[in-house]
Design an enzyme around this catalytic site. Structure first.
Site, PDB file in Angstrom:
ATOM      1  CG  HIS A 114      22.646  37.396 -11.441  1.00  0.00           C
ATOM      2  ND1 HIS A 114      23.196  36.697 -12.489  1.00  0.00           N
ATOM      3  CD2 HIS A 114      21.300  37.251 -11.568  1.00  0.00           C
ATOM      4  CE1 HIS A 114      22.237  36.176 -13.227  1.00  0.00           C
ATOM      5  NE2 HIS A 114      21.078  36.493 -12.689  1.00  0.00           N
ATOM      6  CD  GLU A 115      27.237  36.092  -8.892  1.00  0.00           C
ATOM      7  OE1 GLU A 115      27.104  34.872  -8.756  1.00  0.00           O
ATOM      8  OE2 GLU A 115      27.262  36.654 -10.011  1.00  0.00           O
ATOM      9  CG  ASP A 162      20.878  38.178 -16.197  1.00  0.00           C
ATOM     10  OD1 ASP A 162      20.437  37.081 -16.584  1.00  0.00           O
ATOM     11  OD2 ASP A 162      22.076  38.509 -16.289  1.00  0.00           O
ATOM     12  CB  CYS A 205      24.110  37.070 -19.730  1.00  0.00           C
ATOM     13  SG  CYS A 205      25.480  35.892 -19.828  1.00  0.00           S
ATOM     14  NE  ARG A 254      19.081  33.532 -18.342  1.00  0.00           N
ATOM     15  CZ  ARG A 254      19.907  34.539 -18.569  1.00  0.00           C
ATOM     16  NH1 ARG A 254      21.203  34.314 -18.689  1.00  0.00           N
ATOM     17  NH2 ARG A 254      19.452  35.767 -18.651  1.00  0.00           N
ATOM     18  N   GLY A 255      17.504  28.325 -16.333  1.00  0.00           N
ATOM     19  CA  GLY A 255      18.141  27.017 -16.314  1.00  0.00           C
ATOM     20  C   GLY A 255      17.975  26.292 -14.996  1.00  0.00           C
TER      21      GLY A 255
END
Length: 274
Positions: free
Chosen positions: A220-221, A188, A181, A249-250
């Site tokens: 991610h993208e 990630d 992140c 996550r979350g």
């Protein structure tokens, strides 16, 4: 909006009532400029978001739950920062809605507004949870290769293809994708599928390239778009599709898909790690 101004990495106050203002959009343009995209996109596709922690109250105050899937078009000007998405979904928990359709309509309206494009939303109710699939990405595993690796920042020079040989069509997969992140530094973890038609890509080099994201910071993208462009430029496939499924996550998992040719939407079956 700048990611540093998002809720990521900050003390959290959970909203007790529905609040659309919690959604924090981040423009795609900045990260795309860093990889050389300044005009027309060289791909199209979708970001598939699955939300597993959605709940609200019906008109009589009884809690309801559902699994939500959001399909965000790659051409949308913004993504939504994931923690803000989690907080936004959490704000539904003590709010009353007349029906599932009403919840879906609100989700579609708010997320579309944040992304700047029409977002499709599907809700799966508990009586259909048993129909949700689990499967692994299809393709030849690159992870079968026994090799040395010592590059942990993205390095396109690791990629090569046999341009003087007959073209091939292959689907290759790896579970060794890891990035971080850009705000919190949290890891990630993901799996990636690469389908292409063109000069045969060197498998060992491709796996080393995927591994090279290990210390990279990016959403991610953004990582998937970088992978797509690096393969496109270095290996020159005629057709290329890149699909990654990142672990949850979350209560959210994010699954970006990019392609330069028409094909059906990829399967949204979650992997074992998700």
């Amino acid at each position: 909006m700048n990611p540093e101004h998002s809720p990521l990495g900050k003390a959290t106050v959970y909203a007790s009532q529905y609040d659309a203002s919690l959604l924090f959009p981040i423009p795609r343009a900045g990260a795309r400029e860093q990889i050389g995209i300044t005009s027309a996109l060289p791909f199209f596709g979708t970001d598939i978001w699955n939300a597993y922690e959605l709940s609200w109250l019906n008109a009589r105050g009884k809690p309801q739950v559902a699994v939500a899937t959001f399909y965000v078009p790659a051409e949308s000007p913004n993504i939504v920062e994931s923690k803000s998405f989690k907080l936004y979904l959490g704000s539904f928990a003590q709010s009353k809605f007349d029906s599932v359709d009403a919840v879906r309509d609100v989700l579609k309206r708010d997320v579309s507004a944040a992304c700047g494009a029409s977002v499709s939303v599907q809700l799966v109710s508990p009586h259909d949870f048993g129909k949700l699939e689990m499967d692994e990405l299809d393709g030849l595993s690159l992870d079968r290769l026994d090799l040395d690796a010592d590059v942990y920042e993205p390095d396109p020079s690791l990629l090569s293809a046999a341009e003087d040989e007959a073209p091939v069509e292959e689907t290759l997969v790896s579970d060794l994708l890891k990035s971080n992140c850009p705000v919190t530094g949290q890891p990630d973890w993901g799996s990636v599928q690469i389908h292409y038609v063109g000069p045969q890509i060197d498998h060992a080099g491709l796996l080393r390239y995927i591994i090279s994201f290990r210390n990279h910071t990016g959403f991610h993208e953004q990582c998937v778009e970088r992978i797509f462009l690096d393969i496109l430029h270095r290996c020159k496939p005629v057709k290329l599709a890149v699909y990654a499924r990142y672990t949850r996550r979350g209560g959210l998992d994010i699954n970006p898909f990019r392609t330069n040719y028409n094909q059906p939407m990829p399967d949204n079956a979650r992997t074992a790690r998700q």
